[in-house]
Design a protein around this motif. Structure first.
Motif, PDB file in Angstrom:
ATOM      1  N   TYR A 126       0.849  -1.187   0.000  1.00 51.64           N
ATOM      2  CA  TYR A 126       0.000   0.000   0.000  1.00 51.64           C
ATOM      3  C   TYR A 126       0.887   1.240   0.000  1.00 51.64           C
ATOM      4  CZ  TYR A 126      -3.817  -3.122   1.367  1.00 51.64           C
ATOM      5  OH  TYR A 126      -4.753  -4.125   1.396  1.00 51.64           O
ATOM      6  N   LEU A 127       0.395   2.323  -0.615  1.00 48.11           N
ATOM      7  CA  LEU A 127       1.069   3.606  -0.512  1.00 48.11           C
ATOM      8  C   LEU A 127       0.045   4.715  -0.385  1.00 48.11           C
ATOM      9  CD1 LEU A 127       2.225   5.239  -3.799  1.00 48.11           C
ATOM     10  CD2 LEU A 127       1.017   3.071  -3.897  1.00 48.11           C
ATOM     11  N   VAL A 128       0.484   5.803   0.215  1.00 46.57           N
ATOM     12  CA  VAL A 128      -0.338   7.005   0.327  1.00 46.57           C
ATOM     13  C   VAL A 128       0.240   8.075  -0.584  1.00 46.57           C
ATOM     14  CG1 VAL A 128      -0.815   8.965   1.861  1.00 46.57           C
ATOM     15  CG2 VAL A 128      -1.342   6.646   2.601  1.00 46.57           C
ATOM     16  N   LEU A 129      -0.650   8.761  -1.302  1.00 49.01           N
ATOM     17  CA  LEU A 129      -0.232   9.818  -2.220  1.00 49.01           C
ATOM     18  C   LEU A 129      -1.252  10.956  -2.138  1.00 49.01           C
ATOM     19  CD1 LEU A 129       2.121  10.010  -4.325  1.00 49.01           C
ATOM     20  CD2 LEU A 129       0.451   9.366  -6.067  1.00 49.01           C
ATOM     21  N   PRO A 130      -0.799  12.215  -2.220  1.00 47.04           N
ATOM     22  CA  PRO A 130      -1.779  13.304  -2.290  1.00 47.04           C
ATOM     23  C   PRO A 130      -2.724  13.099  -3.471  1.00 47.04           C
ATOM     24  CG  PRO A 130       0.423  14.172  -1.908  1.00 47.04           C
ATOM     25  CD  PRO A 130       0.594  12.714  -2.218  1.00 47.04           C
ATOM     26  N   ALA A 131      -3.991  13.385  -3.269  1.00 50.90           N
ATOM     27  CA  ALA A 131      -4.964  13.221  -4.350  1.00 50.90           C
ATOM     28  C   ALA A 131      -4.576  14.034  -5.578  1.00 50.90           C
ATOM     29  CB  ALA A 131      -6.355  13.614  -3.860  1.00 50.90           C
ATOM     30  N   SER A 132      -3.900  15.158  -5.359  1.00 50.25           N
ATOM     31  CA  SER A 132      -3.491  16.018  -6.480  1.00 50.25           C
ATOM     32  C   SER A 132      -2.413  15.381  -7.341  1.00 50.25           C
ATOM     33  CB  SER A 132      -2.992  17.366  -5.950  1.00 50.25           C
ATOM     34  OG  SER A 132      -1.912  17.183  -5.045  1.00 50.25           O
ATOM     35  N   ASN A 133      -1.803  14.292  -6.878  1.00 54.11           N
ATOM     36  CA  ASN A 133      -0.781  13.596  -7.650  1.00 54.11           C
ATOM     37  C   ASN A 133      -1.293  12.312  -8.294  1.00 54.11           C
ATOM     38  OD1 ASN A 133       1.043  15.399  -5.948  1.00 54.11           O
ATOM     39  ND2 ASN A 133       2.545  14.326  -7.194  1.00 54.11           N
ATOM     40  N   VAL A 134      -2.563  12.055  -8.157  1.00 54.14           N
ATOM     41  CA  VAL A 134      -3.130  10.801  -8.650  1.00 54.14           C
ATOM     42  C   VAL A 134      -3.680  10.983 -10.064  1.00 54.14           C
ATOM     43  CG1 VAL A 134      -5.039   9.169  -8.322  1.00 54.14           C
ATOM     44  CG2 VAL A 134      -3.647   9.886  -6.369  1.00 54.14           C
ATOM     45  N   TRP A 135      -3.374  10.009 -10.942  1.00 57.08           N
ATOM     46  CA  TRP A 135      -3.953   9.983 -12.285  1.00 57.08           C
ATOM     47  C   TRP A 135      -4.917   8.805 -12.362  1.00 57.08           C
ATOM     48  CZ3 TRP A 135      -4.564  12.982 -16.367  1.00 57.08           C
ATOM     49  CH2 TRP A 135      -5.022  12.406 -17.559  1.00 57.08           C
ATOM     50  N   VAL A 136      -6.190   9.103 -12.590  1.00 56.89           N
ATOM     51  CA  VAL A 136      -7.211   8.060 -12.686  1.00 56.89           C
ATOM     52  C   VAL A 136      -7.284   7.569 -14.126  1.00 56.89           C
ATOM     53  CG1 VAL A 136      -9.661   7.518 -12.410  1.00 56.89           C
ATOM     54  CG2 VAL A 136      -8.531   9.070 -10.793  1.00 56.89           C
ATOM     55  N   HIS A 137      -7.146   6.260 -14.297  1.00 54.02           N
ATOM     56  CA  HIS A 137      -7.300   5.646 -15.617  1.00 54.02           C
ATOM     57  C   HIS A 137      -8.790   5.498 -15.905  1.00 54.02           C
ATOM     58  CE1 HIS A 137      -3.024   4.896 -15.936  1.00 54.02           C
ATOM     59  NE2 HIS A 137      -3.031   4.321 -14.750  1.00 54.02           N
ATOM     60  N   ARG A 138      -9.279   6.276 -16.845  1.00 48.47           N
ATOM     61  CA  ARG A 138     -10.721   6.376 -17.078  1.00 48.47           C
ATOM     62  C   ARG A 138     -11.274   5.186 -17.865  1.00 48.47           C
ATOM     63  NH1 ARG A 138     -12.399   9.676 -13.163  1.00 48.47           N
ATOM     64  NH2 ARG A 138     -11.183  11.598 -13.119  1.00 48.47           N
ATOM     65  N   ASN A 139     -10.423   4.409 -18.511  1.00 49.28           N
ATOM     66  CA  ASN A 139     -10.889   3.248 -19.269  1.00 49.28           C
ATOM     67  C   ASN A 139     -10.070   2.032 -18.846  1.00 49.28           C
ATOM     68  OD1 ASN A 139     -12.277   1.701 -21.106  1.00 49.28           O
ATOM     69  ND2 ASN A 139     -11.139   2.427 -22.895  1.00 49.28           N
ATOM     70  N   PRO A 140     -10.189   1.621 -17.581  1.00 47.59           N
ATOM     71  CA  PRO A 140      -9.291   0.593 -17.041  1.00 47.59           C
ATOM     72  C   PRO A 140      -9.404  -0.761 -17.716  1.00 47.59           C
ATOM     73  CG  PRO A 140     -11.080   1.056 -15.505  1.00 47.59           C
ATOM     74  CD  PRO A 140     -11.148   2.095 -16.571  1.00 47.59           C
ATOM     75  N   SER A 141     -10.582  -1.109 -18.224  1.00 48.09           N
ATOM     76  CA  SER A 141     -10.756  -2.424 -18.837  1.00 48.09           C
ATOM     77  C   SER A 141      -9.938  -2.578 -20.111  1.00 48.09           C
ATOM     78  CB  SER A 141     -12.238  -2.666 -19.136  1.00 48.09           C
ATOM     79  OG  SER A 141     -12.726  -1.707 -20.061  1.00 48.09           O
ATOM     80  N   ALA A 142      -9.567  -1.447 -20.725  1.00 51.20           N
ATOM     81  CA  ALA A 142      -8.810  -1.493 -21.977  1.00 51.20           C
ATOM     82  C   ALA A 142      -7.313  -1.292 -21.768  1.00 51.20           C
ATOM     83  CB  ALA A 142      -9.346  -0.424 -22.935  1.00 51.20           C
ATOM     84  N   LEU A 143      -6.879  -1.247 -20.512  1.00 50.15           N
ATOM     85  CA  LEU A 143      -5.487  -0.910 -20.216  1.00 50.15           C
ATOM     86  C   LEU A 143      -4.785  -2.079 -19.553  1.00 50.15           C
ATOM     87  CD1 LEU A 143      -3.320   1.340 -20.176  1.00 50.15           C
ATOM     88  CD2 LEU A 143      -4.213   2.023 -17.942  1.00 50.15           C
ATOM     89  N   ASP A 144      -3.680  -2.518 -20.139  1.00 52.18           N
ATOM     90  CA  ASP A 144      -2.852  -3.563 -19.546  1.00 52.18           C
ATOM     91  C   ASP A 144      -2.224  -3.018 -18.263  1.00 52.18           C
ATOM     92  OD1 ASP A 144      -0.312  -5.041 -18.994  1.00 52.18           O
ATOM     93  OD2 ASP A 144      -0.900  -6.161 -20.770  1.00 52.18           O
ATOM     94  N   LEU A 145      -2.323  -3.775 -17.161  1.00 52.29           N
ATOM     95  CA  LEU A 145      -1.780  -3.300 -15.888  1.00 52.29           C
ATOM     96  C   LEU A 145      -0.276  -3.079 -15.959  1.00 52.29           C
ATOM     97  CD1 LEU A 145      -3.704  -5.384 -13.177  1.00 52.29           C
ATOM     98  CD2 LEU A 145      -4.010  -2.968 -13.779  1.00 52.29           C
ATOM     99  N   ASP A 146       0.429  -3.902 -16.716  1.00 55.90           N
ATOM    100  CA  ASP A 146       1.877  -3.717 -16.834  1.00 55.90           C
ATOM    101  C   ASP A 146       2.201  -2.383 -17.495  1.00 55.90           C
ATOM    102  OD1 ASP A 146       2.199  -6.178 -15.664  1.00 55.90           O
ATOM    103  OD2 ASP A 146       2.711  -7.234 -17.516  1.00 55.90           O
ATOM    104  N   VAL A 147       1.438  -2.018 -18.508  1.00 54.79           N
ATOM    105  CA  VAL A 147       1.630  -0.724 -19.176  1.00 54.79           C
ATOM    106  C   VAL A 147       1.254   0.415 -18.228  1.00 54.79           C
ATOM    107  CG1 VAL A 147       0.856   0.761 -21.070  1.00 54.79           C
ATOM    108  CG2 VAL A 147       1.343  -1.663 -21.491  1.00 54.79           C
ATOM    109  N   ALA A 148       0.161   0.254 -17.488  1.00 52.23           N
ATOM    110  CA  ALA A 148      -0.240   1.294 -16.537  1.00 52.23           C
ATOM    111  C   ALA A 148       0.835   1.518 -15.481  1.00 52.23           C
ATOM    112  CB  ALA A 148      -1.561   0.907 -15.876  1.00 52.23           C
ATOM    113  N   ALA A 149       1.581   0.463 -15.152  1.00 52.73           N
ATOM    114  CA  ALA A 149       2.627   0.575 -14.131  1.00 52.73           C
ATOM    115  C   ALA A 149       3.798   1.432 -14.583  1.00 52.73           C
ATOM    116  CB  ALA A 149       3.127  -0.816 -13.735  1.00 52.73           C
ATOM    117  N   ILE A 150       3.965   1.611 -15.892  1.00 52.76           N
ATOM    118  CA  ILE A 150       5.132   2.367 -16.380  1.00 52.76           C
ATOM    119  C   ILE A 150       4.720   3.707 -16.977  1.00 52.76           C
ATOM    120  CG2 ILE A 150       6.532   0.299 -16.710  1.00 52.76           C
ATOM    121  CD1 ILE A 150       5.998   0.579 -19.761  1.00 52.76           C
TER     122      ILE A 150
END
Length: 348
Positions: A126-150
């Motif tokens: 787990y990690l904590v991050l300010p909400a202002s630093n978070v990027w929400v993936h709006r189409n998660p079903s179409a995104l490979d988690l490995d790609v999202a990690a980089i």
């Protein structure tokens, strides 16, 4: 929870039990799913000169990640980020008060703190991050988690490559590490005419070929000038993307640019070095330094590029469970690889 920690000021890392991080009113708590190993992490593991100057042990390391939001602070607008969202995060935490921050140029904040460097990072359950630093993936079903990690290093590539208009231009990239290869893929996708990339590693040059570069040049065997002839260029390259931090790479790039050429430089040199400023001035070449990502324009561009069919899968060449971190770091440090992923969603 489990976390990968630089426990002492010495070489090595430890998988340790550490307390859960506390979620402040403006923070989100994220369950980590995947992380990517970065060159910064390799420096910290090796405890080299850079790490000794920049890391205060103990420190949870890591800044490339994707995860799921499991808790939000009381002051967080849940229309922006909410429990259940799939997210990545901007690893540069800015002050919000300096001139650049107040003008909306947060990527230029002079008080930036790095996730996993100046504060505990993402190589943890787990990690904590300010909400202002978070990027929400709006189409998660179409995104490979490995790609999202980089997304963090992908953002470096996008920020560099899209610093200048690439449509119809001839592009030279020096350095075929993972970020250089991603920049090559972006350049081709964005409409460059010819894309050439240089390195001395046959493995990494083959990796660059897998994303569609027009010419991969082993500069231990042939020159960039010879590459111009192979590509049919008459006046030199229009855009240069310097990703290696090597003095000889920038010098050769300058020597092979057209008049009015533009260079974006992401590669970080280890020491001062001389370049031909006469050539830079008389040929009216622009040299632009790049660091990190524009917040959050680059992140938007990354998402749109992937939605438009950009394929980064060839860049990811190794996947390990987080308990296999030693083997993962050994492969990453060996140089015969692209991006290496740690999976935090299983006990493997």
């Amino acid at each position: 929870m489990k976390a990968l920690v630089k426990e002492k000021p010495e070489a090595g890392l430890v998988l340790a039990d550490v307390p859960m991080p506390e979620t402040g009113p403006n923070d989100v708590l994220i369950k980590t799913l995947r992380t990517g190993i970065c060159g910064t992490d390799l420096h910290i593991r090796a405890w080299d000169g850079w790490a000794q100057e920049n890391i205060a042990a103990p420190r949870i390391i890591g800044h490339e990640f994707v995860g799921e939001v499991v808790e939000v602070g009381g002051s967080v607008n849940t229309q922006d980020v909410a429990v259940g969202n799939l997210v990545s995060g901007e690893g540069h935490l800015v002050c919000g008060h300096c001139r650049n921050c107040q003008a909306g140029r947060r990527h230029l904040c002079r008080n930036t703190v790095g996730l996993g460097v100046g504060r505990d990072g993402a190589f943890a359950e787990y990690l904590v991050l300010p909400a202002s630093n978070v990027w929400v993936h709006r189409n998660p079903s179409a995104l490979d988690l490995d790609v999202a990690a980089i997304f963090d290093p992908f953002g470096n590539a996008v920020h560099t490559a899209l610093s200048f208009d690439l449509v119809g231009e001839d592009v030279l990239i020096t350095g075929a590490g993972p970020i250089g290869v991603m920049a090559a893929a972006v350049a081709k996708h964005a409409g460059a005419r010819k894309v050439a990339i240089t390195d001395v590693s046959p493995y990494r040059l083959d990796l660059a070929r897998s994303v569609g570069v027009d010419l991969a040049i082993n500069v231990a065997e042939s020159s960039v000038a010879e590459a111009q002839t192979k590509l049919g260029l008459r006046e030199g390259f229009d855009v240069g993307l310097e990703m290696s931090g090597r003095p000889e790479a920038l010098r050769e790039m300058l020597a092979n640019m057209t008049n009015g050429g533009r260079i974006a430089m992401l590669g970080l040199p280890s020491e001062d070095f001389a370049i031909d400023f006469g050539r830079l001035v008389t040929s009216m070449i622009t040299l632009k330094g790049i660091y990190g990502r524009e917040m959050f324009e680059t992140w938007y561009q990354m998402s749109v590029l992937l939605e438009g069919g950009l394929d980064l899968s060839p860049v990811i060449t190794g996947r390990y469970g987080y308990r296999e971190f030693d083997a993962a770091f050994d492969e990453a440090a060996g140089g015969r690889c692209g991006k290496i992923i740690l999976d935090w969603s299983t006990e493997k």
